[in-house]
Design a protein around this motif. Sequence first.
Motif, PDB file in Angstrom:
ATOM      1  N   MET A   1       0.845  -1.199   0.000  1.00 47.96           N
ATOM      2  CA  MET A   1       0.000   0.000   0.000  1.00 47.96           C
ATOM      3  C   MET A   1       0.886   1.257   0.000  1.00 47.96           C
ATOM      4  SD  MET A   1      -2.938   0.779   2.803  1.00 47.96           S
ATOM      5  CE  MET A   1      -3.507   2.446   2.999  1.00 47.96           C
ATOM      6  N   ALA A   2       0.518   2.231  -0.838  1.00 56.05           N
ATOM      7  CA  ALA A   2       1.313   3.465  -0.922  1.00 56.05           C
ATOM      8  C   ALA A   2       1.297   4.198   0.416  1.00 56.05           C
ATOM      9  CB  ALA A   2       0.745   4.348  -2.013  1.00 56.05           C
ATOM     10  N   PHE A   3       2.421   4.843   0.718  1.00 52.89           N
ATOM     11  CA  PHE A   3       2.562   5.511   2.012  1.00 52.89           C
ATOM     12  C   PHE A   3       2.899   6.974   1.783  1.00 52.89           C
ATOM     13  CE2 PHE A   3       5.866   6.708   5.219  1.00 52.89           C
ATOM     14  CZ  PHE A   3       5.002   6.862   6.297  1.00 52.89           C
ATOM     15  N   HIS A   4       2.193   7.840   2.490  1.00 47.69           N
ATOM     16  CA  HIS A   4       2.439   9.285   2.344  1.00 47.69           C
ATOM     17  C   HIS A   4       3.442   9.716   3.415  1.00 47.69           C
ATOM     18  CE1 HIS A   4       1.677  13.467   1.466  1.00 47.69           C
ATOM     19  NE2 HIS A   4       1.372  13.699   2.729  1.00 47.69           N
ATOM     20  N   ASP A   5       4.651  10.026   2.989  1.00 42.11           N
ATOM     21  CA  ASP A   5       5.718  10.368   3.931  1.00 42.11           C
ATOM     22  C   ASP A   5       5.806  11.899   4.059  1.00 42.11           C
ATOM     23  OD1 ASP A   5       7.988  10.722   5.382  1.00 42.11           O
ATOM     24  OD2 ASP A   5       9.304   9.541   4.057  1.00 42.11           O
ATOM     25  N   ILE A   6       5.260  12.413   5.142  1.00 43.73           N
ATOM     26  CA  ILE A   6       5.191  13.871   5.343  1.00 43.73           C
ATOM     27  C   ILE A   6       6.581  14.506   5.312  1.00 43.73           C
ATOM     28  CG2 ILE A   6       4.728  15.581   7.188  1.00 43.73           C
ATOM     29  CD1 ILE A   6       2.120  14.053   7.717  1.00 43.73           C
ATOM     30  N   SER A   7       7.583  13.750   5.790  1.00 45.24           N
ATOM     31  CA  SER A   7       8.932  14.331   5.883  1.00 45.24           C
ATOM     32  C   SER A   7       9.532  14.601   4.493  1.00 45.24           C
ATOM     33  CB  SER A   7       9.853  13.425   6.700  1.00 45.24           C
ATOM     34  OG  SER A   7      10.111  12.252   5.961  1.00 45.24           O
ATOM     35  N   ARG A   8       8.948  14.024   3.453  1.00 42.50           N
ATOM     36  CA  ARG A   8       9.471  14.253   2.098  1.00 42.50           C
ATOM     37  C   ARG A   8       8.741  15.389   1.375  1.00 42.50           C
ATOM     38  NH1 ARG A   8      12.384   9.591   0.405  1.00 42.50           N
ATOM     39  NH2 ARG A   8      12.120  10.170  -1.772  1.00 42.50           N
ATOM     40  N   GLU A   9       7.738  15.945   2.044  1.00 43.23           N
ATOM     41  CA  GLU A   9       6.922  16.974   1.377  1.00 43.23           C
ATOM     42  C   GLU A   9       7.351  18.379   1.789  1.00 43.23           C
ATOM     43  OE1 GLU A   9       4.710  16.084  -0.810  1.00 43.23           O
ATOM     44  OE2 GLU A   9       4.465  13.946  -0.340  1.00 43.23           O
ATOM     45  N   LYS A  10       7.192  19.298   0.866  1.00 46.67           N
ATOM     46  CA  LYS A  10       7.376  20.715   1.171  1.00 46.67           C
ATOM     47  C   LYS A  10       6.220  21.453   0.501  1.00 46.67           C
ATOM     48  CE  LYS A  10      10.058  24.524   1.889  1.00 46.67           C
ATOM     49  NZ  LYS A  10      11.011  24.876   2.917  1.00 46.67           N
ATOM     50  N   LEU A  11       5.441  22.175   1.294  1.00 47.78           N
ATOM     51  CA  LEU A  11       4.261  22.853   0.760  1.00 47.78           C
ATOM     52  C   LEU A  11       4.537  24.333   0.529  1.00 47.78           C
ATOM     53  CD1 LEU A  11       1.520  21.443   3.207  1.00 47.78           C
ATOM     54  CD2 LEU A  11       2.703  20.287   1.333  1.00 47.78           C
ATOM     55  N   LEU A  12       4.020  24.841  -0.570  1.00 48.78           N
ATOM     56  CA  LEU A  12       3.981  26.303  -0.763  1.00 48.78           C
ATOM     57  C   LEU A  12       2.513  26.697  -0.631  1.00 48.78           C
ATOM     58  CD1 LEU A  12       5.653  28.872  -1.597  1.00 48.78           C
ATOM     59  CD2 LEU A  12       4.625  28.587  -3.835  1.00 48.78           C
ATOM     60  N   ILE A  13       2.218  27.621   0.290  1.00 51.29           N
ATOM     61  CA  ILE A  13       0.813  28.018   0.506  1.00 51.29           C
ATOM     62  C   ILE A  13       0.663  29.512   0.245  1.00 51.29           C
ATOM     63  CG2 ILE A  13      -1.159  27.929   2.070  1.00 51.29           C
ATOM     64  CD1 ILE A  13       0.187  25.830   3.715  1.00 51.29           C
ATOM     65  N   THR A  14      -0.356  29.887  -0.552  1.00 48.78           N
ATOM     66  CA  THR A  14      -0.667  31.305  -0.769  1.00 48.78           C
ATOM     67  C   THR A  14      -1.938  31.653   0.021  1.00 48.78           C
ATOM     68  OG1 THR A  14      -2.160  31.007  -2.662  1.00 48.78           O
ATOM     69  CG2 THR A  14       0.200  31.102  -3.149  1.00 48.78           C
ATOM     70  N   GLY A  15      -2.155  32.934   0.216  1.00 52.06           N
ATOM     71  CA  GLY A  15      -3.395  33.376   0.877  1.00 52.06           C
ATOM     72  C   GLY A  15      -3.374  33.246   2.389  1.00 52.06           C
ATOM     73  N   VAL A  16      -2.167  33.071   2.981  1.00 49.96           N
ATOM     74  CA  VAL A  16      -2.092  32.780   4.425  1.00 49.96           C
ATOM     75  C   VAL A  16      -2.458  33.977   5.312  1.00 49.96           C
ATOM     76  CG1 VAL A  16      -0.385  30.922   4.178  1.00 49.96           C
ATOM     77  CG2 VAL A  16       0.393  33.279   4.541  1.00 49.96           C
ATOM     78  N   SER A  17      -2.488  35.173   4.733  1.00 54.07           N
ATOM     79  CA  SER A  17      -2.925  36.323   5.532  1.00 54.07           C
ATOM     80  C   SER A  17      -4.455  36.346   5.641  1.00 54.07           C
ATOM     81  CB  SER A  17      -2.430  37.634   4.914  1.00 54.07           C
ATOM     82  OG  SER A  17      -2.833  37.697   3.561  1.00 54.07           O
ATOM     83  N   GLY A  18      -5.134  35.528   4.860  1.00 54.42           N
ATOM     84  CA  GLY A  18      -6.597  35.527   4.833  1.00 54.42           C
ATOM     85  C   GLY A  18      -7.196  34.486   5.773  1.00 54.42           C
ATOM     86  N   TYR A  19      -8.498  34.513   5.828  1.00 57.07           N
ATOM     87  CA  TYR A  19      -9.301  33.673   6.740  1.00 57.07           C
ATOM     88  C   TYR A  19      -9.029  32.172   6.526  1.00 57.07           C
ATOM     89  CZ  TYR A  19     -14.006  32.147   8.485  1.00 57.07           C
ATOM     90  OH  TYR A  19     -15.070  31.563   9.124  1.00 57.07           O
ATOM     91  N   VAL A  20      -9.146  31.730   5.289  1.00 61.45           N
ATOM     92  CA  VAL A  20      -8.995  30.294   4.988  1.00 61.45           C
ATOM     93  C   VAL A  20      -7.513  29.891   5.001  1.00 61.45           C
ATOM     94  CG1 VAL A  20      -9.363  28.523   3.217  1.00 61.45           C
ATOM     95  CG2 VAL A  20     -11.091  30.301   3.584  1.00 61.45           C
ATOM     96  N   GLY A  21      -6.678  30.735   4.418  1.00 65.63           N
ATOM     97  CA  GLY A  21      -5.255  30.409   4.310  1.00 65.63           C
ATOM     98  C   GLY A  21      -4.581  30.310   5.675  1.00 65.63           C
ATOM     99  N   PHE A  22      -4.965  31.189   6.579  1.00 65.33           N
ATOM    100  CA  PHE A  22      -4.365  31.170   7.920  1.00 65.33           C
ATOM    101  C   PHE A  22      -4.662  29.837   8.612  1.00 65.33           C
ATOM    102  CE2 PHE A  22      -4.130  32.332  12.428  1.00 65.33           C
ATOM    103  CZ  PHE A  22      -2.973  33.098  12.471  1.00 65.33           C
ATOM    104  N   LYS A  23      -5.912  29.415   8.529  1.00 66.91           N
ATOM    105  CA  LYS A  23      -6.303  28.148   9.174  1.00 66.91           C
ATOM    106  C   LYS A  23      -5.601  26.968   8.483  1.00 66.91           C
ATOM    107  CE  LYS A  23      -8.745  25.736  12.077  1.00 66.91           C
ATOM    108  NZ  LYS A  23      -8.437  25.809  13.517  1.00 66.91           N
ATOM    109  N   THR A  24      -5.479  27.051   7.171  1.00 65.25           N
ATOM    110  CA  THR A  24      -4.814  25.974   6.416  1.00 65.25           C
ATOM    111  C   THR A  24      -3.344  25.879   6.830  1.00 65.25           C
ATOM    112  OG1 THR A  24      -6.309  26.408   4.588  1.00 65.25           O
ATOM    113  CG2 THR A  24      -4.357  25.104   4.083  1.00 65.25           C
ATOM    114  N   LEU A  25      -2.741  27.039   7.020  1.00 68.06           N
ATOM    115  CA  LEU A  25      -1.335  27.072   7.457  1.00 68.06           C
ATOM    116  C   LEU A  25      -1.205  26.417   8.843  1.00 68.06           C
ATOM    117  CD1 LEU A  25       1.568  28.054   7.149  1.00 68.06           C
ATOM    118  CD2 LEU A  25       0.837  30.320   7.891  1.00 68.06           C
ATOM    119  N   LEU A  26      -2.100  26.763   9.757  1.00 69.48           N
ATOM    120  CA  LEU A  26      -2.024  26.198  11.111  1.00 69.48           C
ATOM    121  C   LEU A  26      -2.174  24.680  11.084  1.00 69.48           C
ATOM    122  CD1 LEU A  26      -4.145  28.736  13.226  1.00 69.48           C
ATOM    123  CD2 LEU A  26      -1.670  28.398  13.303  1.00 69.48           C
ATOM    124  N   ILE A  27      -3.133  24.190  10.293  1.00 69.52           N
ATOM    125  CA  ILE A  27      -3.357  22.735  10.253  1.00 69.52           C
ATOM    126  C   ILE A  27      -2.171  22.029   9.593  1.00 69.52           C
ATOM    127  CG2 ILE A  27      -4.827  20.895   9.302  1.00 69.52           C
ATOM    128  CD1 ILE A  27      -7.246  22.648   9.791  1.00 69.52           C
TER     129      ILE A  27
END
Length: 362
Positions: A1-27
């Motif tokens: 079964m495929a495994f999602h290895d968080i340590s290999r991921e790097k996310l770029l997130i836009t909109g983090v100053s906004g309502y939805v983006g801020f919460k997405t960043l925290l999670i």
Amino acid sequence: MAFHDISREKLLITGVSGYVGFKTLLISLSRGYAIRALVRNDSHVTDLQNRSAALSAALKSGQLEVAVVPDFLNQEAIYTALQGVTVLIHIASPLAVQTEKYQEEIIQPAISMVTTFLEAAARVSTVKRVVVTSSMVTLIPFEWNANPDSERLYNPTDLNTTLSKPPTSPMHAYWTSKALARLATRNFIETHSPDFDYVNILAGVIIGRDDRLIPSPTNKPSTADLLVGTRASVLAPLLGKEASAPFPYVDVPVHVADVAKAHVDAVDSTRVPGNSEFILASDATRDGVVWERDARALARKYFPSEVESGVFPMEGSLETIRWRVDTSETERVFGWKHVGFEETMRGLVEQYLEIRRLEKGE
Ligand SMILES: NC(=O)c1ccc[n+]([C@@H]2O[C@H](COP(=O)([O-])OP(=O)(O)OC[C@H]3O[C@@H](n4cnc5c(N)ncnc54)[C@H](OP(=O)(O)O)[C@@H]3O)[C@@H](O)[C@H]2O)c1
């Protein structure tokens, strides 16, 4: 079964100053992802730290970097920001801001921004997925509001087909901007077959606590900060007449935390399939929400003393448009149920009262 290895991921997130983006960043941070957040302004970096101890700590530890790019249409700057990134979460988009320049300030930036990010991402071999914040407004023409089909059950394959009509209001322009941005994403993948796939998150009326407004020694929010956009409209039925919402709302609320969680869940391609679109809305399986009736019933149930004392005069209006949508595929694929309106709205009302008490020095 495929495994999602968080340590290999790097996310770029836009909109983090906004309502939805801020919460997405925290999670995303709480799940352990390494993140580069993209903001337009230096002041946002301090602001993010002032609003959350968790963000401040993540900046110090290096789990979070914040890159400042003043113009999100600058493809070379976006290309640089995407270096080493595996998943782009693109949330930033203009809302229905007060303007008469619908094309320049609402429609064009939404489309050009998503296109710029997709073009830049296609040049970066590490990017495997792009998650885009779309909206349920993309399912139906703006004119539907005046003549709604409240019997039909809508699903994620629906798409607004009246995109050439010139908008007549900022909300109309917003409707068009989101539909065209959604189409641009789908068309880009089809035409360019890049190395990444996409997930479009089609969110309903996003409400619930705003995590940017949690009071602390470095964060002193006001009720005016909370009474913005959707939060202002859905609280209107509890407030005075002057708070009345200027236009009706479709009855498809969704908790901001569910929207944020869906963006972060969608990072995992072993869980959420690519080139897919998901409707995010709660209460879809019951008779929908009637904003004035249900918000006022909730206030009487959970905040009777505020109703009695007139803190909630219950005079503002928010008309409801019934809209039936199918969220079964979302809940099946993501493996969770949407938080219901009562819990979502209760949290928002509690936050309003907390901030109001602080404002009044009570
Ligand atoms: N709120 C809802 O009910 C709802 C429902 C469905 C979908 N959505 C979608 O959810 C996303 C986030 O909405 P939100 O409610 O969080 O709105 P928000 O609080 O107004 O945040 C908007 C974010 O987008 C950024 N942004 C706006 N215009 C930009 C531009 N031209 N260039 C670069 N960045 C820009 C803002 O950055 P600055 O701080 O620099 O301006 C901010 O970070 C949007 O895509 C929206 O269409 C929202």
